[in-house]
Enzyme design. Structure first.
Site, PDB file in Angstrom:
ATOM      1  N   TYR A 141     -28.100  98.094  56.722  1.00  0.00           N
ATOM      2  CA  TYR A 141     -29.059  98.144  55.615  1.00  0.00           C
ATOM      3  C   TYR A 141     -29.394  99.585  55.220  1.00  0.00           C
ATOM      4  CZ  TYR A 141     -30.639  93.251  55.206  1.00  0.00           C
ATOM      5  OH  TYR A 141     -30.734  91.919  54.951  1.00  0.00           O
ATOM      6  N   LYS A 192     -21.240  91.767  67.593  1.00  0.00           N
ATOM      7  CA  LYS A 192     -19.858  91.485  67.225  1.00  0.00           C
ATOM      8  C   LYS A 192     -19.011  92.543  67.924  1.00  0.00           C
ATOM      9  CE  LYS A 192     -16.777  89.138  64.867  1.00  0.00           C
ATOM     10  NZ  LYS A 192     -16.431  87.727  65.152  1.00  0.00           N
ATOM     11  N   ASP A 224     -20.807  85.076  65.329  1.00  0.00           N
ATOM     12  CA  ASP A 224     -20.258  83.844  64.733  1.00  0.00           C
ATOM     13  C   ASP A 224     -20.547  82.651  65.640  1.00  0.00           C
ATOM     14  OD1 ASP A 224     -18.532  85.037  66.580  1.00  0.00           O
ATOM     15  OD2 ASP A 224     -16.701  84.561  65.496  1.00  0.00           O
ATOM     16  N   ASP A 248     -31.066  88.988  59.763  1.00  0.00           N
ATOM     17  CA  ASP A 248     -31.413  88.431  58.448  1.00  0.00           C
ATOM     18  C   ASP A 248     -30.785  87.059  58.290  1.00  0.00           C
ATOM     19  OD1 ASP A 248     -32.350  88.433  55.736  1.00  0.00           O
ATOM     20  OD2 ASP A 248     -30.329  88.970  55.093  1.00  0.00           O
ATOM     21  N   ASP A 252     -32.619  82.963  58.757  1.00  0.00           N
ATOM     22  CA  ASP A 252     -32.661  81.921  57.729  1.00  0.00           C
ATOM     23  C   ASP A 252     -32.129  80.602  58.291  1.00  0.00           C
ATOM     24  OD1 ASP A 252     -33.634  83.689  55.779  1.00  0.00           O
ATOM     25  OD2 ASP A 252     -32.295  82.893  54.233  1.00  0.00           O
TER      26      ASP A 252
HETATM   27  C1  IPM Z   1     -35.844  89.143  54.652  1.00  0.00           C
HETATM   28  C2  IPM Z   1     -35.302  89.298  53.246  1.00  0.00           C
HETATM   29  C3  IPM Z   1     -35.116  90.775  52.944  1.00  0.00           C
HETATM   30  C4  IPM Z   1     -34.098  91.317  53.938  1.00  0.00           C
HETATM   31  C5  IPM Z   1     -34.704  91.096  51.501  1.00  0.00           C
HETATM   32  C6  IPM Z   1     -35.673  90.514  50.487  1.00  0.00           C
HETATM   33  C7  IPM Z   1     -34.536  92.569  51.275  1.00  0.00           C
HETATM   34  O1  IPM Z   1     -34.147  88.559  53.092  1.00  0.00           O
HETATM   35  O2  IPM Z   1     -36.922  89.688  54.943  1.00  0.00           O
HETATM   36  O3  IPM Z   1     -35.200  88.453  55.444  1.00  0.00           O
HETATM   37  O4  IPM Z   1     -32.885  91.194  53.711  1.00  0.00           O
HETATM   38  O5  IPM Z   1     -34.518  91.856  54.959  1.00  0.00           O
HETATM   39 MG    MG Z   2     -33.674  87.294  54.740  1.00  0.00          MG
END
Ligand code: IPM
Ligand code: MG
Length: 359
Positions: A141, A192, A224, A248, A252
């Site tokens: 990032y 990885k 993975d 990240d 999710d």
């Molecule tokens: C998160 C989000 C952020 C990230 C974005 C909005 C920049 O997806 O906090 O997980 O990638 O960190």
């Molecule tokens: Mg995110």
């Protein structure tokens, strides 16, 4: 002693859920005599629209002067064509980086009342309680060099740099080892290392530190495989630690195990546990302004803020109990609704948590 909280509502559904978190915090403030003073600031697209940059200096100054920051969400199609340094996301990345909020805690807990809302079978997810520790201010990032350049043959090439220094790895590993000590003592580091040197070093540093934490059982997994295991048998995990981008993505996936990404709070901490608290979900522009957003991730983020940065663990417990009690009452926003539940909108859900907290 007064406590200063900066509320940054942001874009999309951010303002709607921030209002609900405030309702709940106002009740907590009174019930537990927390003496919290609130201030507000702009970040992301709304900041760009108002002052022309996604992270105004004033916001950064206010953030530095606060004990904690409660943040909603940023971004939306309106700003998708902004140059990268003027995108809403850049405001978020900059504030994380400038405040050195390297330690991102993303707990994925399945409330038993929501076992049916998960896309996985109830037996796979029931009792789920995992913590993802994501490095938040380094890795691909932030790595330089980065950009889009034109090659000699005229073709364009996009490039980023994935790097981690030993000290960056060490400080996030400490957060994870210590979290594991307070939980079941199991830590899985995700990398990885079969392909990427940056994560070969990551693994090496974790292994080197492990003897300092004899009560923690450290294991390693390739990312993975970790993605697969998260949806196959998530309860094998307790604490997971990983870099920025893998964290990240995995967080999710972990969020959906809990029924909805609308349930997942997070804390981003610096080395002194000062932090920014935000739901893991985004700004959901498609449902903004319709009262459909689930405010629970933001309310649960406020609870984490009370626990980690404001030294008010009873208030944090009480908010979490209030959330559990509204779920017991069968109240559901659309994202966690299943047959037989009572559908409520964003403010109905926030109001119900505030009422439950008063009792
Ligand atoms: C998160 C989000 C952020 C990230 C974005 C909005 C920049 O997806 O906090 O997980 O990638 O960190
Ligand atoms: Mg995110």
């Amino acid at each position: 002693m007064s406590r200063k909280v900066l509320v940054i509502a942001g874009d999309g559904i951010g303002p709607e859920i921030a209002v609900e978190a405030r309702k709940v915090l106002d009740v907590a403030n009174e019930r537990f005599n927390l003496d919290i003073e609130f201030d507000e600031a702009l970040l992301g697209g709304s900041a760009y629209d108002t002052v022309g940059v996604p992270l105004p200096d004033e916001t950064l100054e206010k953030a530095k002067a606060s004990d904690a920051i409660l943040f909603g969400a940023i971004g939306g199609p309106k700003w998708d064509n902004n140059e990268r340094h003027l995108r809403p996301e850049q405001g978020l990345l900059d504030i994380r980086s400038k405040l050195e909020l390297f330690g991102n805690l993303r707990p994925a807990i399945l409330y038993p009342q929501l076992a049916d809302a998960s896309s996985l079978k109830p037996e796979v997810v029931s009792g789920l309680d995992i913590l993802i520790v994501r490095e938040l201010t380094g890795g691909i990032y932030f790595g330089e060099p980065r950009g889009i350049r034109t090659l000699e043959n005229g073709e364009r090439e996009g490039y980023n740099t994935y790097k981690y220094s030993e000290s960056e790895i060490e400080r996030i590993a400490r957060v994870a080892f210590e979290a594991a000590q307070k939980r079941s003592g199991k830590l899985c580091s995700v990398d990885k290392a079969n392909v990427l040197e940056a994560t070969v070093l990551w693994r090496e540093v974790l292994d080197r530190m492990a003897p300092e934490y004899p009560d923690v059982e450290l294991s390693h997994m390739y990312v993975d495989n970790a993605a697969m295991q998260l949806v196959r048998a998530p309860k094998q995990f307790d604490v997971l630690v990983t870099g920025n981008m893998f964290g990240d993505i995995l967080s999710d996936a972990a969020a959906m195990l809990t029924g909805s990404i609308g349930m997942l709070p997070s804390a981003s901490l610096d080395k002194n546990n000062r932090g920014m608290y935000e739901p893991c979900h985004g700004s959901a522009p498609d449902i903004a302004g319709q009262g459909k957003a689930n405010p629970l991730a933001m309310i649960l983020s406020a609870a984490m803020m009370l626990r980690y940065s404001l030294n008010a663990p009873e208030a944090a417990d009480a908010i979490e109990a209030a959330v559990s009690s509204v779920l017991d009452q069968g109240l559901r926003t659309p994202d966690i609704f299943t047959e037989g539940d009572t559908l409520v909108n964003t403010s109905g859900m926030g109001e119900a948590v505030a009422v439950a907290l008063k009792q």
